[in-house]
Design a protein around this motif. Structure first.
Motif, PDB file in Angstrom:
ATOM      1  N   SER A  93       0.812   5.623   3.089  1.00 34.36           N
ATOM      2  CA  SER A  93      -0.024   5.097   2.008  1.00 34.36           C
ATOM      3  C   SER A  93      -0.820   6.152   1.255  1.00 34.36           C
ATOM      4  CB  SER A  93      -1.005   4.061   2.572  1.00 34.36           C
ATOM      5  OG  SER A  93      -1.959   4.691   3.411  1.00 34.36           O
ATOM      6  N   ASN A 111       0.804  -1.220   0.000  1.00 29.34           N
ATOM      7  CA  ASN A 111       0.000   0.000   0.000  1.00 29.34           C
ATOM      8  C   ASN A 111       0.837   1.271   0.000  1.00 29.34           C
ATOM      9  OD1 ASN A 111      -2.295  -1.696   0.330  1.00 29.34           O
ATOM     10  ND2 ASN A 111      -1.925  -1.766   2.526  1.00 29.34           N
ATOM     11  N   ALA A 112       2.160   1.122   0.061  1.00 25.05           N
ATOM     12  CA  ALA A 112       3.057   2.269   0.140  1.00 25.05           C
ATOM     13  C   ALA A 112       4.420   1.837  -0.373  1.00 25.05           C
ATOM     14  CB  ALA A 112       3.156   2.757   1.593  1.00 25.05           C
ATOM     15  N   TRP A 120      -3.010   6.536  -3.321  1.00 24.09           N
ATOM     16  CA  TRP A 120      -1.723   6.001  -2.879  1.00 24.09           C
ATOM     17  C   TRP A 120      -0.588   6.398  -3.818  1.00 24.09           C
ATOM     18  CZ3 TRP A 120      -5.594   3.325  -5.225  1.00 24.09           C
ATOM     19  CH2 TRP A 120      -5.294   2.711  -6.432  1.00 24.09           C
ATOM     20  N   MET A 135      -3.854   6.943   1.658  1.00 21.70           N
ATOM     21  CA  MET A 135      -5.202   6.452   1.400  1.00 21.70           C
ATOM     22  C   MET A 135      -6.225   7.332   2.121  1.00 21.70           C
ATOM     23  SD  MET A 135      -4.977   3.806  -0.574  1.00 21.70           S
ATOM     24  CE  MET A 135      -3.957   2.412  -1.062  1.00 21.70           C
TER      25      MET A 135
END
Length: 468
Positions: free
Chosen positions: A374, A74-75, A304, A376
């Motif tokens: 991330s 996610n990152a 992201w 998000m």
């Protein structure tokens, strides 16, 4: 003579006494040094014993209970791992529970989780919102009492619904995301283009970019190697007023005129020279990388990717706008994100619940979803009020979530995704093969699109019927 002897005797005695005193002094010093050394050794032994006791206590706490947590990339990898290790250490200090973290590629998610449902190899995992129901249908996920995690009202509605199967919850919302159009401000300015708001404007802007920079420089797009190709198609389908299924989710409708129009528009990005032919075989990260490197002017990406830009090319002068609307003027985007689920076969379910609650707590949630990790959108309403999410960039994503469409929560959804992605890839492959021999007419592109969508619809209908 007697006096001389007397003096000699006195001298000998004096020397002997001096020697004796000197010897005594040296001995005393040696004794003192030995005592100091012994004290130092004793102190070191005590210190070592204390450290050993502390390590033993820590080890006892660490080995008291251990859980395994899977999450996707996610990152950026280095920052992601560092964050997970830091939070796992904090969680250990708070609870005495050790968390072993393992990053799982999105392409490996389905087979890995499917195997873990049968043979326990993890306790908690991230799943995409579109995958939650499918895994719940296997009976492999723990049913969730949402009151243990702040209550149903604590989360974004679309993400909460994605955790359900029937009227039960099988996951906890973690973060949300939608897709928007990223554009290179410098390339747009140089070409005299403006950020598009419609499909026609997107093509017009792309043609100006091509005139300035050459073919294939207008936009990057995912192709046959993208596991998530369906998300690109779905957004276009929604913008054209179409849908994947009918209202009661019993029949496929993606092969409607809106579906054909959406797929033709996507293929035309290649046919009109706006996207490089290589894009037809790209995966999504390759398309993202082309934009982030400054090689193309536009790409559709998620929040992201802002972290990716900051990590790989912080000097990139870019902007974001909502996805252009289709011919009907309807706004449309894909509503996605991820949930946290606990395996039903986990032997550490209570510890797993504590870890999930830790991850969705405001401080930890904000730490994970900020621009340093991330980037998000938090699925918890309390975290979403943070000032960071009021920035123009993040507000563009949040605004798109207001009208974005989430896939229905069905146990056979992964089968539906596979049917759509598989036939979409067939369209791209067919176009590539035909274009190698020369230009492909619009009529042929439409025929290819209609034929593949009809096949996808038949596969979807079969999957829905089998699930009844």
């Amino acid at each position: 003579m007697k006096k001389s002897l007397l003096w000699i005797v006195v001298l000998v005695l004096s020397i002997s006494m001096i020697a004796a005193f000197s010897l005594y002094g040296c001995k005393a010093e040696e004794v003192a040094e030995e005592e100091v050394a012994e004290e130092e050794v004793a102190e070191e032994e005590v210190a070592e014993e204390e450290v050993a006791e502390e390590e033993e206590v820590a080890e006892e706490e660490a080995t008291g209970e251990t859980i395994t947590f899977w999450a996707m990339p996610n990152a950026p990898a280095e920052a992601h791992l560092a964050w997970m290790e830091e939070k796992a250490a904090d969680f250990l200090a708070l609870t005495g529970i050790t968390v072993n973290f393992e990053e799982v590629g999105w392409g490996d998610v389905v087979p890995k989780i499917t195997a873990a449902v049968i043979e326990p190899t993890a306790d908690v995992t991230q799943v995409g919102t579109t995958q939650n129901a499918q895994f719940a249908a296997t009976g492999g996920l723990l049913e969730i009492d949402m009151d243990e995690f702040g209550g149903a009202d604590a989360f974004l509605v679309a993400n909460l619904e994605s955790t359900t199967l029937g009227d039960k919850y099988y996951g906890v919302p973690w973060f949300a995301e939608s897709r928007v159009l990223f554009y290179n401000k410098d390339m747009f300015e140089e070409a005299g283009a403006t950020p598009p708001t419609t499909w026609d404007e997107e093509v017009a802007a792309g043609e100006k970019i091509v005139a300035q920079y050459g073919e294939g420089k207008a936009i990057a797009m995912a192709g046959t190697n993208a596991w998530d190709l369906i998300h690109n198609f779905a957004a276009l389908l929604y913008q054209g007023g179409g849908s994947i299924l009918n209202e009661d989710n019993t029949e496929a409708t993606l092969n409607s005129p809106a579906g054909v129009e959406a797929m033709v528009f996507y293929i035309n990005l290649l046919a009109k020279g706006l996207a490089d032919p290589a894009c037809a075989e790209y995966n999504q990260p390759q398309a993202d990388a082309a934009f982030i490197a400054g090689n193309v002017a536009m790409v559709v990406m998620g929040p992201w990717n802002i972290s990716g830009i900051l990590n790989d090319n912080p000097e990139l002068n870019y902007g974001v706008v909502e996805l252009p609307v289709g011919p009907t003027g309807i706004k449309g985007s894909f509503s996605g994100g991820s949930n946290l689920v606990i395996f039903a076969n986990s032997e550490h379910q209570e510890a797993a619940k504590q870890w999930v609650n830790y991850l969705i707590s405001d401080d930890v949630m904000l730490s994970y979803t900020n621009k340093d990790i991330s980037n998000m959108i938090p699925a918890t309403l309390s975290a979403l009020t943070d000032p960071y999410y009021q920035t123009p960039e993040m507000q563009t994503f949040i605004t798109s979530l207001e009208y974005a469409t989430a896939y229905p929560s069905l146990g056979v959804w992964v089968d539906i995704e596979n049917a759509i992605a598989g036939e979409f890839k067939n369209v791209l492959t067919a176009y590539l093969n035909m274009s190698a021999a020369g230009p492909v007419t619009q009529e042929v592109i439409e025929q290819i699109a209609q034929g593949s969508l009809n096949k996808a619809a038949a596969k979807i209908d079969a999957a829905l019927a089998a699930a009844e």
